[in-house]
Design an enzyme around this catalytic site. Sequence first.
Site, short mmCIF file in Angstrom:
data_model
loop_
_atom_site.label_atom_id
_atom_site.label_comp_id
_atom_site.label_asym_id
_atom_site.label_seq_id
_atom_site.Cartn_x
_atom_site.Cartn_y
_atom_site.Cartn_z
N ASN A 94 0.52 -1.17 -0.12
CA ASN A 94 -0.29 -0.37 -0.19
C ASN A 94 1.08 0.99 -0.12
O ASN A 94 0.41 2.44 0.33
CB ASN A 94 -0.82 0.22 1.17
CG ASN A 94 -1.86 -0.88 1.14
OD1 ASN A 94 -2.58 -1.34 0.05
ND2 ASN A 94 -2.63 -1.72 1.56
N HIS A 191 -6.90 -1.54 -14.16
CA HIS A 191 -5.96 -1.28 -14.77
C HIS A 191 -5.83 -1.03 -16.16
O HIS A 191 -5.05 0.08 -16.57
CB HIS A 191 -4.60 -2.08 -15.01
CG HIS A 191 -4.67 -2.94 -13.47
ND1 HIS A 191 -3.66 -3.97 -13.03
CD2 HIS A 191 -4.67 -2.45 -12.28
CE1 HIS A 191 -3.96 -4.06 -11.94
NE2 HIS A 191 -4.24 -3.24 -11.34
#
Length: 320
Positions: A94, A191
């Site tokens: 993250n 994406h």
Amino acid sequence: MVVSKFFDLLMVMLFCGLMIGVNGLSMDYYMMRRCPFAEIIVRNKVTSALQDDPTLAAPLLRLHFHDCFVQGCDGSVLLDSTKDNTAEKDSPANLSLRGYELIDDIKDELENQCPGVVSCADILAMTARDAVFLAGGPFYPIQNGRRDGRRSKIEDTRSLPPPFFNSTELINLFGNLGFSVRDMVALSGAHTIGVARCSSFKARLSNFDSTHDMDPSMNVNLAKALSRTCAAGDRAEQPLDPSRNTFDNAYFIALQQRAGVLFSDQSLFSSPRTRPIVNDYAMNEAMFAMDFQLAMQKMSFLNVKEGYAGEVRQNCRRIN
């Protein structure tokens, strides 16, 4: 195009209508709680932010995804670490996330307008939806009423799909959360906006396996481009498809051309089980848009917390 968008929206509204009340969520949740302008406030803030920085759309979508895939859609990805606990946001998976300041700004405005009403988890769901739309993707209504979680631990991020998974591993991971193979491929289409850091794809460039130095599923031009990117270091960024800030089906066309940046992405075309879906979306952008919004709806229900199982944080970075 306008007719197509309207039809898509109509179909999603029908889908949502069939699901009103799931997990205690509802389309008019904030209307009933005297915060009727919650979604407008969020949308205006996201619109302003993306006008200043169009690259922020992908991170906002990614924040929602990384939140929901770890302990459910409960805003846990927003919690800061403390001296006694390392939170999700400080996990290696993250560290490239961003957009936290915008979430804070939205939360401050909502607290001024309707204190203690709008959860951070709902803010993530709304900002992701608006970011997709403003980047050129579909608009889909969402149900609100998620409560914020009180747990955020680095070890829980092991449930996030890593960039080195193959299609079978992705199918199993998503399947364990109730997603179909088609859902998984559609969600992977997120994406179509954003970038990946060299650290997430450099393993494809050397010592790939016992018989190949480079990943053979890449085309030559992509291999050269990724090598140039990685020459600048692990944090160097590569667009995930040629239209990095536009939500479209270029990602799937790139997979057909063996130009998927991440191994996990390219594996969707390499696998006979997922290749037909990739081909469908590469040929029909409207089909991708419809499947994506339905999969996002499904994701937004993951392990939703209700009542005393959660709270409405006053500050998204810490529990009350």
